[in-house]
Design an enzyme around this catalytic site. Structure first.
Site, PDB file in Angstrom:
ATOM      1  N   CYS A   1       0.847  -1.142  -0.034  1.00 25.66           N
ATOM      2  CA  CYS A   1      -0.006   0.132   0.055  1.00 25.66           C
ATOM      3  C   CYS A   1       0.753   1.198  -0.055  1.00 25.66           C
ATOM      4  O   CYS A   1       1.856   1.213   0.584  1.00 25.66           O
ATOM      5  CB  CYS A   1      -0.785   0.012   1.340  1.00 25.66           C
TER       6      CYS A   1
ATOM      7  N   GLY B   1       0.933 -16.282  -6.761  1.00 21.42           N
ATOM      8  CA  GLY B   1       1.426 -15.766  -8.125  1.00 21.42           C
ATOM      9  C   GLY B   1       0.895 -16.742  -9.105  1.00 21.42           C
ATOM     10  O   GLY B   1       1.762 -17.747  -9.384  1.00 21.42           O
TER      11      GLY B   1
HETATM   12  C1  LIG Z   1      -9.349  -8.988  -7.408  1.00 15.19           C
HETATM   13  C2  LIG Z   1      -7.926  -9.211  -6.536  1.00 15.19           C
HETATM   14  C3  LIG Z   1      -8.051  -8.636  -5.449  1.00 15.19           C
HETATM   15  C4  LIG Z   1      -6.937  -8.372  -4.364  1.00 15.19           C
HETATM   16  N1  LIG Z   1      -6.932  -7.868  -3.084  1.00 15.19           N
HETATM   17  C5  LIG Z   1      -5.973  -7.921  -2.181  1.00 15.19           C
HETATM   18  C6  LIG Z   1      -5.942  -7.619  -1.027  1.00 15.19           C
HETATM   19  O1  LIG Z   1      -6.955  -7.300  -0.426  1.00 15.19           O
HETATM   20  N2  LIG Z   1      -4.889  -7.827  -0.109  1.00 15.19           N
HETATM   21  C7  LIG Z   1      -3.615  -8.538  -0.905  1.00 15.19           C
HETATM   22  O2  LIG Z   1      -2.711  -8.600   0.343  1.00 15.19           O
HETATM   23  N3  LIG Z   1      -3.946  -8.779  -1.696  1.00 15.19           N
HETATM   24  C8  LIG Z   1      -4.749  -8.663  -2.832  1.00 15.19           C
HETATM   25  N4  LIG Z   1      -4.614  -9.240  -3.994  1.00 15.19           N
HETATM   26  C9  LIG Z   1      -3.446  -9.846  -4.499  1.00 15.19           C
HETATM   27  C10 LIG Z   1      -3.692 -11.286  -4.389  1.00 15.19           C
HETATM   28  O3  LIG Z   1      -3.674 -11.866  -3.095  1.00 15.19           O
HETATM   29  C11 LIG Z   1      -2.228 -11.998  -4.953  1.00 15.19           C
HETATM   30  O4  LIG Z   1      -1.196 -11.684  -4.160  1.00 15.19           O
HETATM   31  C12 LIG Z   1      -2.097 -11.583  -6.380  1.00 15.19           C
HETATM   32  O5  LIG Z   1      -3.149 -11.529  -7.288  1.00 15.19           O
HETATM   33  C13 LIG Z   1      -1.210 -12.813  -6.976  1.00 15.19           C
HETATM   34  O6  LIG Z   1      -1.891 -14.061  -7.179  1.00 15.19           O
HETATM   35  P1  LIG Z   1      -2.750 -14.535  -8.279  1.00 15.19           P
HETATM   36  O7  LIG Z   1      -1.786 -14.688  -9.464  1.00 15.19           O
HETATM   37  O8  LIG Z   1      -2.767 -16.238  -8.064  1.00 15.19           O
HETATM   38  O9  LIG Z   1      -3.889 -13.704  -8.591  1.00 15.19           O
HETATM   39  C14 LIG Z   1      -5.814  -9.300  -4.851  1.00 15.19           C
HETATM   40  C15 LIG Z   1      -5.828  -9.649  -6.300  1.00 15.19           C
HETATM   41  C16 LIG Z   1      -6.891  -9.632  -6.835  1.00 15.19           C
HETATM   42  C17 LIG Z   1      -7.031 -10.208  -8.255  1.00 15.19           C
END
Ligand SMILES: Cc1cc2nc3c(=O)[nH]c(=O)nc-3n(C[C@H](O)[C@H](O)[C@H](O)COP(=O)(O)O)c2cc1C
Ligand SMILES: Cc1cc2nc3c(=O)[nH]c(=O)nc-3n(C[C@H](O)[C@H](O)[C@H](O)COP(=O)(O)OP(=O)(O)OC[C@H]3O[C@@H](n4cnc5c(N)ncnc54)[C@H](O)[C@@H]3O)c2cc1C
Ligand code: FES
Lengths: 304, 244
Positions: free
Chosen positions: A131, A244
């Site tokens: 953030c 990821g």
């Molecule tokens: C729609 C969306 C909302 C997310 N909100 C958060 C969040 O509130 N806090 C956080 O730490 N990561 C958040 N992320 C990041 C995911 O937790 C994750 O770290 C990131 O998407 C990579 O994983 P992935 O490739 O499997 O999506 C968000 C990701 C997506 C797609």
């Protein structure tokens, strides 16, 4: 019978598969889709001190093998999460809960972590340091080692539960950030958050996302996450939650071999609401295929 | 919500770029008119949300306009092909508030959800009137299908090439008494309807979606009743809660 259980700082997960924060709401709504008690743990939606509506829409842009999101941490605020959301999840779910905390100043992180530390139902605190810091020109806490260390140290002072610091990949040197968190007393590292991205609507000749730039994730970022898990595993002694692009049981095993103790599944849940359930069901088959009896034994195995 | 593998039975062109597809399979997830389905297509990461136009027994009808990669792929599908679809998404239209003479207003690809809604209202013994709005006569579809239900149908075209010249709100002036309004269409149309009607009503909105089932907060909007997710708490909002 294969053994899929793993341990994160003394918290036992019956399998390493965890829905990632922001892609699984507060969990309970998924219980209408499948029995969420199959999950190793759940990382709930990122929570801030105050309720937030988040960013203007459109907040979503599709990409090849992934998506850009710009939700802007929409959440009902820490008090409502403690009073309403976590109890609702607990009604239907018995396994570990990971509370994901965000803030825009060190004081906000500290206040939220202190409150969440007092909640019995929470097993692990995951601190999202991607953030922007309002006291530092909006630069993310996770991009400078000294800021990452300062947040870690501050939240560790007010907590007794295991604290995982969740790192952003949008940095020049992920290893120096992970080391700074270790220095600050972190119990574990979660990585990676989304990677910054942009798409333009050709008809409108303008960015698709209202906030223009958002966070890219999904299957496409798997190799990037793999590389960062690999590097951080070599540099720090802390357990890692790898995140990821994970979309299959094979991906889970690959990420564990790179050094992850548990693995989070994010964007894949949005496309396939059964993703975590499917991966968990498929794990024993894939373990047998690669002659793995106990998942704990493969953590970081590729480094040997 | 239910995940189903549905078999394409027919896929035909209705106008230059609007297609009608029928699919068969398990429809038990669909509870109400105005709900939508979310369709996974080969090679595309996100599913495509499309409204339920009609559902009878194990047959679903959708009507879609080709605007990009996903709808283009959909238009190329042949009978016998199988699609991975999440059905029964969103709240849909509630018919209990409609009174005896509900007015249904659909604009462009906002017309399809009005069809099943119209059938449900007729089944409940009500007498709906339907307004269908298009840009030009070449784009008109489903006028005859609505007429076959035995309801009063008014068509408006912006260029006046067919029916009443102008917008759906121009057609609205020619409607007598009505007790409630149901509408779906582009946002400027929804807003014009909101300002023109004298009763309450239900309005169906669109937003770009991540999941379509309430998990990601991608589709949020502010309402007078608090923050809502278009995909789960919507797509239908009641007139009294809408903030433009
Ligand atoms: C729609 C969306 C909302 C997310 N909100 C958060 C969040 O509130 N806090 C956080 O730490 N990561 C958040 N992320 C990041 C995911 O937790 C994750 O770290 C990131 O998407 C990579 O994983 P992935 O490739 O499997 O999506 C968000 C990701 C997506 C797609
Ligand atoms: C609840 C709901 C019901 C809908 N019902 C219908 C219907 O019955 N018939 C119909 O023709 N269209 C309908 N739409 C619009 C339809 O979803 C889009 O036209 C479609 O997703 C475009 O996909 P594409 O790949 O062809 O376009 P692309 O522009 O290539 O799509 C890129 C991305 O943007 C998204 N997107 C593009 N346009 C829209 C839009 N207008 N709304 C939401 N997402 C969009 C796509 O889903 C995809 O993720 C509905 C939309 C919603 C939200
Ligand atoms: S699209 Fe994910 S919550 Fe609505």
């Amino acid at each position: 019978m294969v053994n899929t259980s793993v341990s994160l700082c003394g918290v036992t997960l019956k399998n390493p598969v965890v829905p990632a924060s922001g892609t699984f709401g507060f969990g309970y709504e998924f219980n209408d889709i499948y029995d969420i008690n199959v999950l190793g743990a759940i990382s709930i939606k990122g929570t801030t001190k105050e309720p937030r509506f988040g960013n203007p829409t459109p907040r979503i842009a599709e990409c090849t093998s992934g998506l850009i999101n710009s939700i802007g941490l929409q959440n009902p605020g820490i008090d409502a999460v403690i009073e309403r959301e976590i109890p609702r999840l607990r009604e239907v779910y018995k396994n570990p809960i990971i509370s994901n905390i965000s803030g825009f100043s060190i004081d906000e992180y500290v206040e939220c972590c202190e409150k969440i530390d007092a909640v019995d139902d929470v097993d692990i605190i995951e601190v999202n340091i991607s953030c922007p810091n309002v006291h530092n020109g909006g630069m993310s806490f996770g991009t400078l080692p000294e800021n990452a260390e300062a947040v870690t140290r501050a939240v560790k002072k007010v907590t007794t539960k295991p604290v995982f610091i969740k790192l952003t990949p949008n940095v020049t040197d992920i290893v120096s950030i992970a080391k700074a968190c270790e220095q600050g007393g972190a119990d574990g590292i979660s990585l990676i958050n989304t990677s910054q991205g942009l798409r333009i609507d050709l008809n409108k000749r303008k960015p698709i996302i209202a906030n223009k730039i958002g966070g890219f994730s999904g299957r496409a970022i798997f190799p990037i996450a793999m590389k960062m898990v690999w590097q951080v595993y070599e540099a720090v002694k802390l357990p890692i939650m790898g995140i990821g692009g994970v979309a299959s049981a094979e991906d889970v095993i690959e990420m564990m071999m790179a050094g992850a103790t548990a693995v989070q599944v994010g964007a894949e849940n949005l496309v396939n609401p059964y993703a975590c359930n499917d991966i968990i069901n498929d794990l024993p088959r894939v373990m047998e295929k690669y002659k793995i009896n106990d998942l704990k034994e493969i953590i970081g195995e590729a480094h040997k | 919500m239910k995940q189903s593998y549905l078999i394409v039975s027919t896929n035909e062109k209705l106008t230059d770029n609007v297609y009608k597809m029928t699919l068969t399979g398990d429809m038990s997830g669909i509870e109400r008119p105005g709900q939508f389905v979310n369709i996974l297509l080969d090679g595309l990461f996100l599913r495509r949300p499309i409204s339920v136009c009609d559902v009878e027994g194990n047959t679903l009808t959708i009507i879609y306009k080709v605007v990009g990669k996903g709808t283009e792929k959909l238009s190329k599908m042949k009978g016998g092909e199988i699609l991975d679809i999440l059905t029964g998404l969103g709240n849909g239209y509630f018919t209990d508030l409609s009174g005896d003479k509900p007015l249904l207003i659909g604009g462009g690809v906002g017309v399809p959800p009005m069809y099943k809604l119209c059938k449900c209202l007729i089944d409940e013994g009500k007498t709906p009137t339907v307004i269908l709005g298009f840009n030009t006569s070449k784009e008109i579809f489903y006028e005859n299908e609505f007429k076959a239900l035995g309801v009063n149908v008014l068509v408006s075209t912006v260029d006046g090439s067919y029916g009443i010249k102008g917008f759906v709100t121009d057609a609205l002036r020619e409607v007598g008494e009505y007790t409630y309004v149901y509408t779906c269409g582009p946002e400027p149309m929804l807003k014009a309807v909101y300002n023109a009607i004298s009763t309450s009503g239900q309005f169906s909105f669109e937003e770009r979606m991540g999941c379509g089932f309430g998990a990601c907060m991608g589709c949020s909007c502010k309402t007078k009743y608090g923050n809502k997710r278009i995909c789960k708490d919507g797509p239908v909002l009641v007139k009294e809660e809408i903030i433009w």
